[in-house]
Design an enzyme around this catalytic site. Structure first.
Site, PDB file in Angstrom:
ATOM      1  N   GLU A 116      49.220   8.768  23.483  1.00  0.00           N
ATOM      2  CA  GLU A 116      48.750   7.375  23.455  1.00  0.00           C
ATOM      3  C   GLU A 116      47.382   7.342  22.797  1.00  0.00           C
ATOM      4  OE1 GLU A 116      48.882   5.819  27.443  1.00  0.00           O
ATOM      5  OE2 GLU A 116      51.063   6.121  27.555  1.00  0.00           O
ATOM      6  N   ALA A 140      45.111   9.000  25.228  1.00  0.00           N
ATOM      7  CA  ALA A 140      45.537  10.212  25.949  1.00  0.00           C
ATOM      8  C   ALA A 140      46.462  11.041  25.077  1.00  0.00           C
ATOM      9  CB  ALA A 140      46.250   9.847  27.251  1.00  0.00           C
ATOM     10  N   GLU A 176      59.277  23.828  22.094  1.00  0.00           N
ATOM     11  CA  GLU A 176      58.666  22.999  21.044  1.00  0.00           C
ATOM     12  C   GLU A 176      57.613  23.811  20.273  1.00  0.00           C
ATOM     13  OE1 GLU A 176      57.227  19.217  22.377  1.00  0.00           O
ATOM     14  OE2 GLU A 176      56.165  18.843  20.505  1.00  0.00           O
ATOM     15  N   GLY A 184      43.671  27.966  -8.637  1.00  0.00           N
ATOM     16  CA  GLY A 184      42.586  27.218  -9.267  1.00  0.00           C
ATOM     17  C   GLY A 184      42.802  25.721  -9.077  1.00  0.00           C
TER      18      GLY A 184
HETATM   19  C1  LIG Z   1      51.426  14.387  12.465  1.00  0.00           C
HETATM   20  C2  LIG Z   1      51.452  14.336  13.963  1.00  0.00           C
HETATM   21  C3  LIG Z   1      52.654  14.261  14.628  1.00  0.00           C
HETATM   22  C4  LIG Z   1      52.679  14.131  16.007  1.00  0.00           C
HETATM   23  N1  LIG Z   1      53.887  13.968  16.651  1.00  0.00           N
HETATM   24  C5  LIG Z   1      53.885  13.641  17.969  1.00  0.00           C
HETATM   25  C6  LIG Z   1      55.107  13.263  18.616  1.00  0.00           C
HETATM   26  O1  LIG Z   1      56.192  13.279  18.031  1.00  0.00           O
HETATM   27  N2  LIG Z   1      55.051  12.877  19.903  1.00  0.00           N
HETATM   28  C7  LIG Z   1      53.877  12.850  20.608  1.00  0.00           C
HETATM   29  O2  LIG Z   1      53.897  12.484  21.776  1.00  0.00           O
HETATM   30  N3  LIG Z   1      52.706  13.215  20.023  1.00  0.00           N
HETATM   31  C8  LIG Z   1      52.685  13.590  18.720  1.00  0.00           C
HETATM   32  N4  LIG Z   1      51.514  13.940  18.108  1.00  0.00           N
HETATM   33  C9  LIG Z   1      50.279  13.897  18.876  1.00  0.00           C
HETATM   34  C10 LIG Z   1      49.657  15.240  19.145  1.00  0.00           C
HETATM   35  O3  LIG Z   1      50.436  15.991  20.042  1.00  0.00           O
HETATM   36  C11 LIG Z   1      48.226  14.992  19.632  1.00  0.00           C
HETATM   37  O4  LIG Z   1      47.502  14.478  18.521  1.00  0.00           O
HETATM   38  C12 LIG Z   1      47.579  16.206  20.211  1.00  0.00           C
HETATM   39  O5  LIG Z   1      48.178  16.581  21.418  1.00  0.00           O
HETATM   40  C13 LIG Z   1      46.063  15.997  20.460  1.00  0.00           C
HETATM   41  O6  LIG Z   1      45.824  14.823  21.153  1.00  0.00           O
HETATM   42  P1  LIG Z   1      44.729  13.774  20.592  1.00  0.00           P
HETATM   43  O7  LIG Z   1      45.047  13.491  19.167  1.00  0.00           O
HETATM   44  O8  LIG Z   1      44.669  12.609  21.507  1.00  0.00           O
HETATM   45  O9  LIG Z   1      43.359  14.550  20.624  1.00  0.00           O
HETATM   46  P2  LIG Z   1      42.373  14.707  21.902  1.00  0.00           P
HETATM   47  O10 LIG Z   1      43.165  15.060  23.087  1.00  0.00           O
HETATM   48  O11 LIG Z   1      41.505  13.492  21.959  1.00  0.00           O
HETATM   49  O12 LIG Z   1      41.498  15.943  21.459  1.00  0.00           O
HETATM   50  C14 LIG Z   1      40.382  15.835  20.563  1.00  0.00           C
HETATM   51  C15 LIG Z   1      39.750  17.211  20.458  1.00  0.00           C
HETATM   52  O13 LIG Z   1      39.267  17.604  21.756  1.00  0.00           O
HETATM   53  C16 LIG Z   1      39.799  18.863  22.104  1.00  0.00           C
HETATM   54  N5  LIG Z   1      40.033  18.953  23.539  1.00  0.00           N
HETATM   55  C17 LIG Z   1      40.753  18.095  24.319  1.00  0.00           C
HETATM   56  N6  LIG Z   1      40.816  18.567  25.568  1.00  0.00           N
HETATM   57  C18 LIG Z   1      40.161  19.757  25.587  1.00  0.00           C
HETATM   58  C19 LIG Z   1      39.896  20.743  26.579  1.00  0.00           C
HETATM   59  N7  LIG Z   1      40.349  20.621  27.830  1.00  0.00           N
HETATM   60  N8  LIG Z   1      39.175  21.836  26.238  1.00  0.00           N
HETATM   61  C20 LIG Z   1      38.723  21.991  24.960  1.00  0.00           C
HETATM   62  N9  LIG Z   1      38.950  21.107  23.986  1.00  0.00           N
HETATM   63  C21 LIG Z   1      39.665  20.011  24.280  1.00  0.00           C
HETATM   64  C22 LIG Z   1      41.105  18.956  21.332  1.00  0.00           C
HETATM   65  O14 LIG Z   1      41.526  20.290  21.192  1.00  0.00           O
HETATM   66  C23 LIG Z   1      40.720  18.303  20.018  1.00  0.00           C
HETATM   67  O15 LIG Z   1      40.074  19.238  19.213  1.00  0.00           O
HETATM   68  C24 LIG Z   1      51.467  14.125  16.741  1.00  0.00           C
HETATM   69  C25 LIG Z   1      50.247  14.255  16.050  1.00  0.00           C
HETATM   70  C26 LIG Z   1      50.229  14.347  14.694  1.00  0.00           C
HETATM   71  C27 LIG Z   1      48.890  14.431  13.996  1.00  0.00           C
END
Ligand SMILES: Cc1cc2nc3c(=O)[nH]c(=O)nc-3n(C[C@H](O)[C@H](O)[C@H](O)COP(=O)(O)OP(=O)(O)OC[C@H]3O[C@@H](n4cnc5c(N)ncnc54)[C@H](O)[C@@H]3O)c2cc1C
Length: 382
Positions: free
Chosen positions: A128, A131, A243, A340
């Site tokens: 979301e 989240a 996965e 390159g």
């Molecule tokens: C192209 C693409 C396809 C995707 N497909 C799907 C899908 O099909 N279904 C689905 O549900 N999701 C999907 N996702 C979502 C993906 O799983 C999430 O983007 C990912 O889990 C990270 O969540 P976030 O983007 O909210 O980042 P955040 O959770 O906000 O994280 C931001 C940064 O903080 C770091 N961070 C967070 N928590 C911690 C911690 N406890 N300790 C240290 N560092 C931390 C993270 O590693 C990251 O570097 C997809 C994402 C992309 C980009």
């Protein structure tokens, strides 16, 4: 050289068939799909007709009743061709197994045959806007109302989100709880109140229809619950190793392909009266990357073997995902350099592979979350 031992002759025969399919039905259209931001439904239907979808789902539910490795052959062949648009693996090896393992008999009979035929495209929606890594923090709710659930909320970054006909939705059936209030519900995309947002413009995976999804008073029957109420988080945790393993398989195949393209380039391209491959720097880099590719392959195959035997746990999968996704990014950066300026041109597969690879360190659990999972075990949870 290391010989792969996990695949049988039957798997290799299937590989020939898949390779021909990819050459005829995927590669020629991929550039167009990249411009359109999605793979055509016709390609999905053809993939279904040719047995590329839901290979591991039993025949009585429309699948091929084959083992999981047949699905991995499909994944490897798409990765080898640099075709990241078709979300076949997420559909066949993530969404379909949720329905198969936890869904009711009615849901299995209704949806799995259509998924295997490529008539219904599947997605899974956990993330979301507020989240991602913190899955327990999701806010989308499904509140019981008589024989139905009423769903409200929003999802983002959903693979196959633009094309999907059904999705497995992670939501809160008890918003006062974290993990214990989380459930999985199957939502057909034609349910009133469900809306797909725009296709998201990404750095790579250009042909993949990653989208935002919106739910406003979406009413689905209580029978669409996948498994028991409040078990969603645990079901997600059970399926995540598979996965993550899929991503390792894709990374290993992608690196081997990129190495082949680069060797071809550096043996043809000339500078200072020699080929680029004649420079010691190039040979040294290629030697390092070849060794990394073999390491990745051997490690991934061993993980696959363990998974098929039911022995791959969450920590093993996290190590594999972390190492392969990061190795792939590092190696692709070096391989791109050998092209390159051409390496920076989108029409070159190496440029696309470089951009496509980056998401492997984010989706399906970030590198940092993988470190958390591994680190907790290393320190014995202290
Ligand atoms: C192209 C693409 C396809 C995707 N497909 C799907 C899908 O099909 N279904 C689905 O549900 N999701 C999907 N996702 C979502 C993906 O799983 C999430 O983007 C990912 O889990 C990270 O969540 P976030 O983007 O909210 O980042 P955040 O959770 O906000 O994280 C931001 C940064 O903080 C770091 N961070 C967070 N928590 C911690 C911690 N406890 N300790 C240290 N560092 C931390 C993270 O590693 C990251 O570097 C997809 C994402 C992309 C980009």
């Amino acid at each position: 050289m290391f010989k792969r031992t996990i695949y049988s002759e039957d798997h290799e025969m299937f590989r020939d068939q898949v390779r021909r399919f990819v050459e005829a039905e995927i590669t020629p259209h991929h550039a167009t799909w990249e411009k359109e931001g999605r793979v055509s439904r016709e390609a999905w239907r053809k993939a279904g007709e040719n047995g590329l979808l839901c290979a591991a789902i039993p025949e009585e539910f429309g699948g091929a009743g084959a083992d999981f490795l047949f699905s991995m052959v499909v994944m490897e062949e798409l990765a080898r061709a640099g075709a990241m648009g078709p979300g076949f693996s997420l559909h066949s090896d993530i969404v379909a197994p949720y329905i198969f393992h936890y869904g009711t008999e009615e849901l299995k009979r209704e949806w799995l045959p259509k998924m295997a035929a490529g008539e219904a495209i599947g997605a899974i929606a956990m993330t979301e806007p507020a989240a991602g890594s913190d899955v327990q923090g999701i806010k989308t709710t499904a509140i019981r109302d008589g024989d139905d659930y009423i769903i409200n909320g929003q999802k983002v970054f959903i693979t196959n989100g633009g094309n999907c006909d059904i999705l497995i939705l992670a939501c809160k059936t008890d918003p006062s709880q974290g993990a214990k209030g989380t459930s999985l519900i199957l939502v057909p995309a034609d349910t009133p109140g469900f809306r797909k947002g725009k296709l998201l413009e990404k750095v790579g995976w250009k042909a993949q229809d990653t989208a935002e999804l919106f739910f406003e008073d979406v009413r689905v029957p209580a029978g669409n619950l996948i498994g028991a109420e409040g078990r969603g988080f645990y079901q997600l945790m059970e399926q995540l190793p598979q996965e993550r393993l899929l991503q390792c398989v894709r990374a290993a195949a992608a690196l081997e392909a990129a190495l082949d393209w680069t060797v071809e380039h550096v043996t043809e391209r000339k500078a200072f009266g020699k080929t680029i491959g004649d420079f010691q720097n190039t040979r040294f880099k290629l030697a390092e990357i070849k060794s990394q590719a073999v390491l990745m392959r051997v490690f991934t195959d061993r993980c696959l073997e363990m998974h098929v035997a039911g022995e791959l746990d969450a920590v093993d999968a996290a190590m594999a995902k972390m190492v392969t996704s990061e190795t792939l990014c590092r190696c692709l950066d070096d391989l791109l350099q050998m092209f390159g300026g051409y390496g920076y041109m989108w029409e070159y597969p190496i440029a696309r592979a470089w951009a496509d690879a980056r998401v492997g360190r984010i989706a399906g659990g970030t590198g940092e979350i993988m470190r958390e999972i591994i680190g907790r075990q290393v320190t014995g949870g202290r």
